[in-house]
Design an enzyme around this catalytic site. Sequence first.
Site, PDB file in Angstrom:
ATOM      1  N   ASP A  33       0.854  -1.179   0.000  1.00  0.00           N
ATOM      2  CA  ASP A  33       0.000   0.000   0.000  1.00  0.00           C
ATOM      3  C   ASP A  33       0.896   1.237   0.000  1.00  0.00           C
ATOM      4  O   ASP A  33       1.897   1.294   0.715  1.00  0.00           O
ATOM      5  CB  ASP A  33      -0.893  -0.011   1.244  1.00  0.00           C
ATOM      6  CG  ASP A  33      -1.758   1.234   1.327  1.00  0.00           C
ATOM      7  OD1 ASP A  33      -2.756   1.288   0.617  1.00  0.00           O
ATOM      8  OD2 ASP A  33      -1.409   2.150   2.100  1.00  0.00           O
ATOM      9  N   HIS A 115       5.485  14.325 -15.277  1.00  0.00           N
ATOM     10  CA  HIS A 115       6.136  15.617 -15.482  1.00  0.00           C
ATOM     11  C   HIS A 115       6.126  16.412 -14.190  1.00  0.00           C
ATOM     12  O   HIS A 115       5.149  16.433 -13.448  1.00  0.00           O
ATOM     13  CB  HIS A 115       5.536  16.383 -16.659  1.00  0.00           C
ATOM     14  CG  HIS A 115       4.210  17.028 -16.460  1.00  0.00           C
ATOM     15  ND1 HIS A 115       4.060  18.293 -15.938  1.00  0.00           N
ATOM     16  CD2 HIS A 115       2.958  16.607 -16.758  1.00  0.00           C
ATOM     17  CE1 HIS A 115       2.779  18.633 -15.922  1.00  0.00           C
ATOM     18  NE2 HIS A 115       2.084  17.623 -16.404  1.00  0.00           N
ATOM     19  N   GLU A 161       7.099  19.749 -19.846  1.00  0.00           N
ATOM     20  CA  GLU A 161       5.967  19.061 -20.487  1.00  0.00           C
ATOM     21  C   GLU A 161       4.925  20.052 -20.940  1.00  0.00           C
ATOM     22  O   GLU A 161       4.324  19.907 -22.022  1.00  0.00           O
ATOM     23  CB  GLU A 161       5.346  18.058 -19.498  1.00  0.00           C
ATOM     24  CG  GLU A 161       4.242  17.180 -20.097  1.00  0.00           C
ATOM     25  CD  GLU A 161       2.834  17.732 -19.922  1.00  0.00           C
ATOM     26  OE1 GLU A 161       1.875  17.058 -20.350  1.00  0.00           O
ATOM     27  OE2 GLU A 161       2.672  18.847 -19.371  1.00  0.00           O
ATOM     28  N   GLU A 162       4.702  21.072 -20.110  1.00  0.00           N
ATOM     29  CA  GLU A 162       3.651  22.037 -20.407  1.00  0.00           C
ATOM     30  C   GLU A 162       3.929  22.853 -21.671  1.00  0.00           C
ATOM     31  O   GLU A 162       3.023  23.485 -22.212  1.00  0.00           O
ATOM     32  CB  GLU A 162       3.449  22.980 -19.216  1.00  0.00           C
ATOM     33  CG  GLU A 162       2.978  22.300 -17.942  1.00  0.00           C
ATOM     34  CD  GLU A 162       1.541  21.818 -18.014  1.00  0.00           C
ATOM     35  OE1 GLU A 162       0.903  21.970 -19.066  1.00  0.00           O
ATOM     36  OE2 GLU A 162       1.049  21.282 -17.002  1.00  0.00           O
ATOM     37  N   HIS A 290      -4.690  24.553 -14.941  1.00  0.00           N
ATOM     38  CA  HIS A 290      -3.812  25.638 -15.411  1.00  0.00           C
ATOM     39  C   HIS A 290      -4.180  26.992 -14.810  1.00  0.00           C
ATOM     40  O   HIS A 290      -4.022  28.037 -15.456  1.00  0.00           O
ATOM     41  CB  HIS A 290      -3.819  25.715 -16.941  1.00  0.00           C
ATOM     42  CG  HIS A 290      -3.033  24.625 -17.597  1.00  0.00           C
ATOM     43  ND1 HIS A 290      -2.813  24.568 -18.957  1.00  0.00           N
ATOM     44  CD2 HIS A 290      -2.400  23.535 -17.073  1.00  0.00           C
ATOM     45  CE1 HIS A 290      -2.080  23.499 -19.243  1.00  0.00           C
ATOM     46  NE2 HIS A 290      -1.827  22.865 -18.117  1.00  0.00           N
ATOM     47  N   ASP A 309      -1.839   3.740  -5.324  1.00  0.00           N
ATOM     48  CA  ASP A 309      -1.782   2.291  -5.117  1.00  0.00           C
ATOM     49  C   ASP A 309      -1.751   1.542  -6.439  1.00  0.00           C
ATOM     50  O   ASP A 309      -1.115   0.482  -6.554  1.00  0.00           O
ATOM     51  CB  ASP A 309      -2.975   1.833  -4.283  1.00  0.00           C
ATOM     52  CG  ASP A 309      -2.855   2.226  -2.818  1.00  0.00           C
ATOM     53  OD1 ASP A 309      -1.722   2.492  -2.358  1.00  0.00           O
ATOM     54  OD2 ASP A 309      -3.892   2.263  -2.129  1.00  0.00           O
TER      55      ASP A 309
END
Length: 322
Positions: A33, A115, A161-162, A290, A309
């Site tokens: 877990d 990211h 990434e953005e 955003h 999990d």
Amino acid sequence: MKSRLLALAGAATLTAALTATAPALAQDAAAPDIPLANVKAHLSQFQSIATANGGNRAHGSPGYRASLDYVKAKLDAAGYQTAIQSFSYNGATGYNLIADWPGGDPNQILMAGAHLDGVRAGAGINDNASGSAAVLETALAVARSGYRPAKHLRFGWWGAEELGLIGSSRYVSALPAAERTKIKGYLNYDMIGSPNAGYFVYDGDNSDGVGAGPGPAGSAEIERTINAYFTGIGVPTRGTDFDGRSDYGPFIRAGIPAGGTFTGAEGRKTTAQAQLWGGQAGVAFDRCYHASCDSTANINDTALDRNADSIAHTIWALAGGA
């Protein structure tokens, strides 16, 4: 998660099955877990970092570099072999962080990533401190559990990434062809704690027959493994297309099987989805997408816990070992 769709090139086919070298299921170690409290503690750190550095963790900002240093310090202390990869984009220096867990078959690599950057508007907690924190805590769980995976485990935190999947694209493009073929699966986690959450799994086999089509061979196995976890806890899922909005894009273009989970962005939850998962129909999965309100208050704890999990379940199942 970036808002501009990228066109996906045709993906080459890999013939190696994800479970080719895994031991028999009866011998596999059980996934632990992942403590929600630990994941949320990382989110609090990312929020504090943003607050102390101009309110955001965007590419080229001190908040981004402080976020990367935080993750790296945790991994270094846990025994990972870490490497920072730098790149330039839009006149600023960006960074990826790669962490390898010692051991496992170096010719059979299972990779998970998220990211680490956000947009300039805010702290970027759901997008995407949520995925970054859950992947980090899963990596730390590997270390503290004594897990000995059959496959080699690698984790990545991507920059920019953005701005168009810049960091992950630079990582994949820099890999020699022989190194790319060693990566037998990439798991992507981007926005996994949306307040009005849905439970989406990347559609590796294109079972709905629409959208961007199936991922490279092996992607369907990833999808089935993720769905098995959610079925086991009684949570229905729905497929989401490989539409190029997150860091799986460069991997599938290189023919690497991919998958992962997503709880929704600016799209509005339908009445049918609200009946399936609860929440509010006609409201965005993440109303703070955003925006400046994407803070630690912008997290659905249940969704974050379940998705964290699921990362551990998927890694343990696909990597095999004891």
